[in-house]
Scaffold this active site. Structure first.
Site, PDB file in Angstrom:
ATOM      1  N   THR A 272       0.796  -1.339  -0.044  1.00  0.00           N
ATOM      2  CA  THR A 272       0.096   0.079   0.155  1.00  0.00           C
ATOM      3  C   THR A 272       0.832   1.148   0.149  1.00  0.00           C
ATOM      4  O   THR A 272       1.909   1.184   0.635  1.00  0.00           O
ATOM      5  CB  THR A 272      -1.001   0.064   1.164  1.00  0.00           C
ATOM      6  OG1 THR A 272      -0.258   0.099   2.419  1.00  0.00           O
ATOM      7  CG2 THR A 272      -1.673  -1.148   1.151  1.00  0.00           C
TER       8      THR A 272
ATOM      9  N   ILE B  17       5.595   4.459   1.027  1.00  0.00           N
ATOM     10  CA  ILE B  17       4.912   3.114   1.071  1.00  0.00           C
ATOM     11  C   ILE B  17       4.823   2.585   2.329  1.00  0.00           C
ATOM     12  O   ILE B  17       5.684   2.988   3.131  1.00  0.00           O
ATOM     13  CB  ILE B  17       6.196   2.277   0.160  1.00  0.00           C
ATOM     14  CG1 ILE B  17       6.450   2.865  -1.384  1.00  0.00           C
ATOM     15  CG2 ILE B  17       5.883   0.881   0.479  1.00  0.00           C
ATOM     16  CD1 ILE B  17       7.405   2.001  -1.941  1.00  0.00           C
ATOM     17  N   GLU B  18       3.600   1.980   2.332  1.00  0.00           N
ATOM     18  CA  GLU B  18       3.477   1.258   3.737  1.00  0.00           C
ATOM     19  C   GLU B  18       3.222  -0.364   3.235  1.00  0.00           C
ATOM     20  O   GLU B  18       2.031  -0.689   3.082  1.00  0.00           O
ATOM     21  CB  GLU B  18       2.329   1.664   4.674  1.00  0.00           C
ATOM     22  CG  GLU B  18       2.649   3.196   5.011  1.00  0.00           C
ATOM     23  CD  GLU B  18       3.240   3.038   6.213  1.00  0.00           C
ATOM     24  OE1 GLU B  18       3.547   1.662   6.691  1.00  0.00           O
ATOM     25  OE2 GLU B  18       3.372   3.975   7.014  1.00  0.00           O
ATOM     26  N   ASN B  19       4.176  -1.292   3.314  1.00  0.00           N
ATOM     27  CA  ASN B  19       3.853  -2.611   3.077  1.00  0.00           C
ATOM     28  C   ASN B  19       3.234  -3.231   4.181  1.00  0.00           C
ATOM     29  O   ASN B  19       3.599  -2.603   5.462  1.00  0.00           O
ATOM     30  CB  ASN B  19       5.260  -3.320   2.845  1.00  0.00           C
ATOM     31  CG  ASN B  19       6.098  -2.869   1.648  1.00  0.00           C
ATOM     32  OD1 ASN B  19       5.499  -2.585   0.587  1.00  0.00           O
ATOM     33  ND2 ASN B  19       7.373  -2.685   1.575  1.00  0.00           N
TER      34      ASN B  19
END
Length: 595
Positions: free
Chosen positions: A233, A309-311
């Site tokens: 995400t 980015i938020e993995n």
């Protein structure tokens, strides 16, 4: 000694690692698995040797990258400075021209991408991705990427937090086996530091932004929180920001191309996800208006295309790393392909004509729209321990219609003055502005100027420190006008410059990330001179005798405010504030506005 032994026994008998208590995991395989090289490859990364279940230490990482840099004329490795504990914060610069200085790269008609890993050191995916990607460019089949763009890479930003590593680093994250700590050695969160610049790591990032002026800035994180199907995400300032042309480019061009590439590689891209009710997404997803203390909003205020980015923390480290690789590879291709459009968007936002800017936002009255949400089934279970309900994720894919709650309605705007003035005694604030890259005129001769100031009439401090500082939580103010003589070393800061919006954000007290609200001017709240009653009594008598208007105002105050009339201290104070002996700087925020 007995206490230490008790602690050792306690931890040795700790039943399970959090990794063993995670929600059920959806099976995954994807084309991106082909990015992992064989163990026999001479440039296999330390992480790949564990099938991306572990991530190397600081020393192992830097030794490997130094060897890589020494192996290729297209890569330079240099220190941006020391961390709080004395570790080097390294930058890798990849350039096909074999020129690595900001001045040389600025002369090339080529896009520049800047990304870093480990701003929160437990969220380290970006480090391992960068190692693999640079390897594949220099010793694999992806040299074309360097034909298209220059690459800047900080493998570990929070280097001290990275070395506070253990199996107990992040309780809700699936790997790597050992993870670093969220904050730095002074317990400061680097991704709350982009306006106040209190950490060596963020100062290093801003130095890179100032000197290289990248065309895309990417900050790689891993989420906290809920379960869902998305593995990568990411987000940027879509609405309610300071760079509308950049936002349009990211929304209409960048995101569709990157999303498609992620899908092609076998990943599921999604927006930044924050459950409205804090548990699941039944009540909607919140799109926050992040303030510029955060990396991507800071980039937006500077007119740099910026991505957060938020993995997904509940996906395995291996899957997250491979998804980030796919993201960054396509990001390079997209900004290179659309380089003129990126430049035009940046220039357009830098040259906006603005009379005021928003410094505070609220949610829309109604959801902006609904999204097709790729969720995970959950249920509420009542705890036998606490009696409260909690969410249990069931590991089953579901599709939902979820409302999008946007926080992009301006609550407060401030007009933009022609310039700001700051006196030389506030050197710390002046230095921070210089670190941000703000242009300013530094006086070498005294100069008297009449300016507008904000005087605080009421305020409330935070009840405890936030990021090591005592913030001003609430305040009211009024405008006053006065002349001031500025001594050499004082500065005049014009707002007609590329960082004009950032300057207003930092200097207008109403801004939630202003130097005032962060507490850098807190000494203005201390009153240091007073007046004794044996002086006040005869002085008040003289004042009333000589000033009929003052006498009338006093009599009106006494009759209209019974509490005032019964309080001698307030009466004395009322008169004292009307004398020239009263401190004229008390509660005056020392940032002058020139109109």
């Amino acid at each position: 000694m007995k206490r230490l032994l008790s602690l050792i026994l306690l931890f040795s008998s700790f039943p399970l690692l959090a990794q063993e208590l995670m929600p059920p995991l959806l099976p995954w395989s994807g084309k991106s698995e082909s990015l992992i090289v064989e163990d026999s490859n001479p440039w296999v990364t330390p992480g790949e040797l564990t099938d991306l279940t572990e991530s190397p230490t600081y020393t192992e990482t830097m030794d490997w990258l130094r060897k890589l840099a020494n192996s290729s004329p297209y890569l330079e490795m240099k220190s941006l400075g020391k961390s709080e504990q004395g570790r080097d914060i390294y930058l890798l610069v990849a350039s096909k021209s074999q020129k690595f200085s900001p001045e040389d790269l600025a002369q090339e008609n080529k896009a520049t991408l800047f990304f870093h890993g480990g701003i929160h050191a437990g969220e380290i995916d970006g480090k391992d991705v960068g190692m693999m990607l640079l390897r594949d460019i220099l010793h694999g089949e992806k040299m074309q990427l360097l034909d298209e763009a220059n690459i800047l890479f900080i493998p570990i930003l929070n280097v001290d937090g990275h070395e506070r590593r253990s199996e107990f680093g992040r309780v809700n994250q699936r790997g790597p086996k050992e993870m670093g700590w969220r904050t730095n050695a002074r317990n400061l969160n680097l991704n709350r530091d982009f306006t106040k610049i209190e950490t060596a790591g963020v100062k290093a990032v801003i130095d890179v932004l100032n000197s290289y002026q990248p065309d895309l800035y990417v900050d790689v994180h891993v989420t906290d929180g809920a379960d869902y199907q998305y593995d990568v995400t990411y987000g940027y300032v879509k609405t309610g920001g300071y760079s509308p042309a950049i936002s349009q480019f990211l929304s209409e061009t960048f995101q569709p191309e990157v999303d498609q590439a992620l899908k092609d590689w076998g990943h599921i891209p999604g927006p930044l996800l924050f459950a409205a009710n804090g548990d699941d997404f039944s009540e909607g997803n919140i799109a926050f208006s992040f303030s510029p203390r955060f990396s991507h909003t800071y980039g937006d205020a500077r007119h740099i295309p910026s991505i957060l980015i938020e993995n997904h923390s509940l996906k395995p480290f291996r899957q997250r790393v491979l998804g980030t690789y796919a993201f960054l590879e396509q990001a390079i291709r997209t900004i290179a392909k659309h380089y003129p459009a990126v430049q035009n968007a940046i220039i357009s936002d830098q040259n906006q004509e603005k009379e005021s800017i928003a410094v505070k936002f609220k949610f829309r009255e109604a959801p902006a729209d609904t999204m097709d949400f790729l969720g995970i089934a959950s249920k509420k279970v009542r705890s036998e321990i606490t009696g409260a309900e909690y969410v249990v994720w069931e590991g089953k894919a579901i599709n939902q219609q979820v409302p999008s709650l946007l926080m992009d309605v301006p609550v407060q705007t401030v007009p933009i003055p022609k310039a700001y003035w700051i006196s030389s005694e506030w050197g710390e604030v002046i230095e921070k502005l210089q670190n941000h890259g703000v242009e300013m005129e530094i006086l070498d001769q005294p100069r008297e100027v009449k300016l507008e100031y904000s005087k605080v009439t009421d305020f409330k401090m935070g009840s405890q420190p936030y990021e090591g500082l005592m913030r001003v939580q609430e305040f009211a103010s009024e405008k006053i006008y006065r002349s001031q003589t500025f001594l050499p070393g004082s500065v005049r800061i014009k707002t007609d410059q590329d960082l004009g919006e950032l300057i207003v954000i930092l200097l207008e007290p109403e801004s939630v990330d202003s130097f005032f609200q962060w507490g850098f001017f807190n000494t203005i709240f201390a009153q240091t001179e007073y007046m004794e009653t044996y002086i006040m009594e005869p002085m008040i008598a003289q004042m009333l005798e000589k000033d009929a208007n003052l006498k009338a105002a006093f009599e009106e105050k006494m009759s209209s405010d019974p509490e005032f009339a019964k309080n001698p201290r307030r009466i004395y104070r009322w008169f004292y504030e009307k004398t020239p002996y009263f401190d004229q700087n008390w509660k005056v925020i020392p940032v002058g506005r020139e109109w």
